[in-house]
Enzyme design. Structure first.
Site, PDB file in Angstrom:
ATOM      1  CG  ASP A  40      -4.990 -10.993   5.860  1.00 23.22           C
ATOM      2  OD1 ASP A  40      -3.281 -11.333   6.264  1.00 23.22           O
ATOM      3  OD2 ASP A  40      -6.190 -11.645   6.209  1.00 23.22           O
ATOM      4  CE1 TYR A  68      -7.940  -5.178  11.649  1.00 21.18           C
ATOM      5  CE2 TYR A  68      -9.749  -5.667  13.620  1.00 21.18           C
ATOM      6  CZ  TYR A  68      -8.717  -5.772  13.231  1.00 21.18           C
ATOM      7  OH  TYR A  68      -7.225  -5.996  13.354  1.00 21.18           O
ATOM      8  CG  ASP A  82      -9.425 -13.981   2.146  1.00 19.57           C
ATOM      9  OD1 ASP A  82      -9.224 -15.427   0.952  1.00 19.57           O
ATOM     10  OD2 ASP A  82      -8.321 -13.720   3.221  1.00 19.57           O
ATOM     11  NE  ARG A 191      -8.697 -14.014   7.058  1.00 19.15           N
ATOM     12  CZ  ARG A 191      -6.793 -14.731   6.844  1.00 19.15           C
ATOM     13  NH1 ARG A 191      -6.503 -16.000   5.223  1.00 19.15           N
ATOM     14  NH2 ARG A 191      -6.207 -15.174   7.242  1.00 19.15           N
TER      15      ARG A 191
END
Length: 308
Positions: A40, A68, A82, A191
């Protein structure tokens, strides 16, 4: 023409993954560049790009596990799950016990069923879910099975009401921020983990920061910045494929046979795994081979130009 290989890029925030591909095309002077999974615009971290003939390797990179680093804010929910979305709910999270947070995280670890974010790139009847959501259409995505092998809290911060990022922050008792590290299978939405953690705790939650640090054997520490792509080293196809799939050494005659579509009769006993990378005596990638009974057969050959 640019040399074939994989290019590891550290994407900054604020630009799309397609922007990175466009910059790489300009820097390397070729249109033939693809990626092995986007990030993103808000997210930073590792993008794996394939250049020239090495774009054929991307299909073997896309499905690799990933790592992550993320920050989750509990007490505020957004419509995109988010920080780029609009706040839809604010709840006092100040009384959340650390033990309750840990228990909820434990329930989101392992093999789980996850509904992707409505504002994801998943296609619904040929259109991206985020395009449908932004157009005001009702988007119902199906749950999918994913694996979260690690979901660790690195730091926990409790912010007072004045720090709560919501229009009615004064009405809340504050929020809880978690810095986490997640190891997960391909297709996992961080997310969605933030959203589901907030829902499980009854306070809502969303992602405020995301950085991808690993895709399979490739680490962001080995990646180059987007403004240095013209001089960035490419990971040669043989080294890249071997890192992902392991190595199967073949003779010059066997390499020729594989390139011509012939099977290597009785060679399956030499395969440590299937599929794997076939490498010729000069260290060049012939292609990706797989076991077919007692034989070895090419599943994907590299272009001849990349193997001379």
């Amino acid at each position: 023409m640019a040399a074939p290989g994989l290019l590891l890029v550290d994407k900054p925030g604020g630009i799309t993954s397609h922007d990175v591909v466009a910059r790489a095309r300009r820097a390397l002077g070729t249109r033939k560049i693809g990626h092995a999974g986007t990030l993103d615009p808000m997210a930073t971290g590792l993008l794996v790009l394939g250049v020239e003939g090495a774009t054929r390797l991307l299909t073997f990179v896309v499905g690799l596990d990933k790592t992550y680093e993320a920050t989750i804010r509990l007490g505020v929910a957004t419509d995109t799950d988010d920080a780029e979305g609009a706040v839809v709910a604010v709840t006092d999270a100040s009384s959340l016990a650390s033990s309750a947070i840990a228990e909820a995280i434990g329930a989101l670890t392992g093999r789980i069923s996850q509904v992707p974010s409505t504002y994801s790139a998943i296609k619904v009847d040929g259109r991206r879910a985020y395009d449908l959501a932004r157009a005001g259409e009702d988007v119902q995505l199906k749950a999918r099975e994913v694996t979260v092998s690690r979901f660790d809290i690195v730091a926990e911060r409790r912010l007072p009401a004045a720090a709560a990022p919501a229009p009615d922050a004064a009405a809340t008792g504050g929020v809880v921020e978690l810095d986490v590290v997640v190891d997960c299978s391909s297709g996992t939405y961080i997310r969605s983990l933030a959203r589901d953690l907030g829902m499980a705790l009854g306070v809502g939650g969303h992602l405020t920061a995301l950085r991808r640090t690993r895709i399979g054997p490739f680490a962001v520490a080995e990646a180059d910045a987007v403004d240095a792509l013209a001089d960035a080293p490419l990971l040669e196809p043989a080294a890249a494929a071997t890192a992902v799939l392991g190595r199967f050494d073949v003779t010059a005659d066997e390499a020729r046979d594989l390139r011509h579509g012939k099977r290597l009769r009785g060679a399956a006993t030499r395969l440590a795994q299937s599929p794997t990378a076939a490498v010729d005596p000069d260290g060049r990638l012939v292609g990706i081979v797989e076991r077919r009974g007692d034989d070895v057969k090419s599943a994907m050959n590299m272009p001849e130009e990349a193997s001379r």
